[in-house]
Design a protein around this motif. Structure first.
Motif, mmCIF file in Angstrom:
data_model
loop_
_atom_site.group_PDB
_atom_site.id
_atom_site.type_symbol
_atom_site.label_atom_id
_atom_site.label_comp_id
_atom_site.label_asym_id
_atom_site.label_seq_id
_atom_site.Cartn_x
_atom_site.Cartn_y
_atom_site.Cartn_z
ATOM 1 N N CYS A 48 0.988 -1.516 -0.828
ATOM 2 C CA CYS A 48 -0.239 -0.115 -0.053
ATOM 3 C C CYS A 48 1.007 1.071 -0.482
ATOM 4 O O CYS A 48 1.962 1.395 0.742
ATOM 5 C CB CYS A 48 -1.054 -0.480 1.234
ATOM 6 S SG CYS A 48 -2.268 -1.337 1.473
ATOM 7 N N GLY A 50 0.847 5.788 -0.253
ATOM 8 C CA GLY A 50 0.494 7.141 -0.313
ATOM 9 C C GLY A 50 -0.621 7.096 0.932
ATOM 10 O O GLY A 50 -0.690 6.136 1.697
ATOM 11 N N SER A 51 -0.915 8.433 0.294
ATOM 12 C CA SER A 51 -2.734 8.452 1.557
ATOM 13 C C SER A 51 -3.832 8.643 0.378
ATOM 14 O O SER A 51 -3.678 9.770 -0.386
ATOM 15 C CB SER A 51 -2.194 9.755 2.525
ATOM 16 O OG SER A 51 -1.586 10.687 2.138
ATOM 17 N N GLY A 52 -4.655 8.411 0.508
ATOM 18 C CA GLY A 52 -6.440 8.717 0.307
ATOM 19 C C GLY A 52 -6.985 8.589 0.758
ATOM 20 O O GLY A 52 -7.257 8.352 1.445
ATOM 21 N N SER A 53 -7.544 7.133 -0.518
ATOM 22 C CA SER A 53 -9.667 7.141 0.304
ATOM 23 C C SER A 53 -9.781 5.294 -0.318
ATOM 24 O O SER A 53 -10.667 4.615 0.745
ATOM 25 C CB SER A 53 -10.886 7.773 -0.518
ATOM 26 O OG SER A 53 -10.322 7.445 -2.655
ATOM 27 N N CYS A 56 -6.342 0.111 2.789
ATOM 28 C CA CYS A 56 -5.553 -1.093 2.733
ATOM 29 C C CYS A 56 -6.386 -2.511 3.324
ATOM 30 O O CYS A 56 -5.999 -2.265 4.190
ATOM 31 C CB CYS A 56 -4.120 -0.672 3.382
ATOM 32 S SG CYS A 56 -2.561 -1.702 2.871
ATOM 33 N N LYS A 62 -6.192 4.365 5.836
ATOM 34 C CA LYS A 62 -6.805 4.980 3.734
ATOM 35 C C LYS A 62 -5.673 5.290 2.890
ATOM 36 O O LYS A 62 -4.507 5.708 3.762
ATOM 37 C CB LYS A 62 -7.766 6.188 4.072
ATOM 38 C CG LYS A 62 -8.656 6.206 5.039
ATOM 39 C CD LYS A 62 -10.159 5.125 4.150
ATOM 40 C CE LYS A 62 -11.189 5.468 4.871
ATOM 41 N NZ LYS A 62 -12.147 4.847 4.037
ATOM 42 N N VAL A 63 -5.569 4.679 1.645
ATOM 43 C CA VAL A 63 -3.657 5.232 0.936
ATOM 44 C C VAL A 63 -5.077 5.468 -0.369
ATOM 45 O O VAL A 63 -5.404 5.075 -1.189
ATOM 46 C CB VAL A 63 -3.096 3.354 0.890
ATOM 47 C CG1 VAL A 63 -2.561 3.405 2.033
ATOM 48 C CG2 VAL A 63 -3.750 2.713 0.260
ATOM 49 N N GLU A 64 -3.291 5.378 -0.723
ATOM 50 C CA GLU A 64 -3.684 5.745 -2.399
ATOM 51 C C GLU A 64 -3.873 4.859 -3.821
ATOM 52 O O GLU A 64 -5.237 4.521 -4.311
ATOM 53 C CB GLU A 64 -3.182 6.915 -3.096
ATOM 54 C CG GLU A 64 -3.564 7.764 -4.510
ATOM 55 C CD GLU A 64 -2.592 8.877 -4.781
ATOM 56 O OE1 GLU A 64 -2.610 9.542 -5.565
ATOM 57 O OE2 GLU A 64 -0.935 9.648 -3.817
ATOM 58 N N TYR A 65 -2.674 3.767 -3.320
ATOM 59 C CA TYR A 65 -2.502 2.175 -4.050
ATOM 60 C C TYR A 65 -2.510 1.251 -2.800
ATOM 61 O O TYR A 65 -2.214 1.449 -2.699
ATOM 62 C CB TYR A 65 -1.289 3.201 -5.095
ATOM 63 C CG TYR A 65 -1.578 3.995 -6.145
ATOM 64 C CD1 TYR A 65 -1.927 4.647 -6.919
ATOM 65 C CD2 TYR A 65 -0.952 5.100 -5.646
ATOM 66 C CE1 TYR A 65 -1.890 5.045 -8.591
ATOM 67 C CE2 TYR A 65 -0.571 6.530 -6.542
ATOM 68 C CZ TYR A 65 -1.362 6.329 -7.436
ATOM 69 O OH TYR A 65 -1.137 7.419 -8.197
#
Length: 74
Positions: A48, A50-53, A56, A62-65
């Motif tokens: 996992c 990044g940081s996003g919605s 993981c 909450k991660v980006e990828y």
């Protein structure tokens, strides 16, 4: 003639009851597929970034990828 007809009908009835009382055989491939669908997929390598919605699956953050690897071996 009536005896032959009666005997034929009786034999068909006995055979159909005998056939219906047998246990159904389940294909081993079907059982393997059911087991694979029910198995926990945590053995798959997961990364996992990044940081996003997106959640993981490993850390529940909450991660980006989310990248997961696939393997045909256990």
């Amino acid at each position: 003639m009536k005896k032959l007809l009666f005997f034929s009908i009786l034999m068909m009835a006995v055979l159909s009851v005998n056939y219906s009382l047998k246990e159904p055989r389940v294909n081993t491939l079907l059982l393997d597929n059911i087991e694979a669908l029910a198995a926990d997929e945590q053995d798959v390598p997961t990364n996992c970034w990044g940081s996003g919605s997106v959640d993981c699956p490993v850390t529940k953050v909450k991660v980006e990828y989310v990248a997961t690897g696939y393997s045909l071996e256990k």
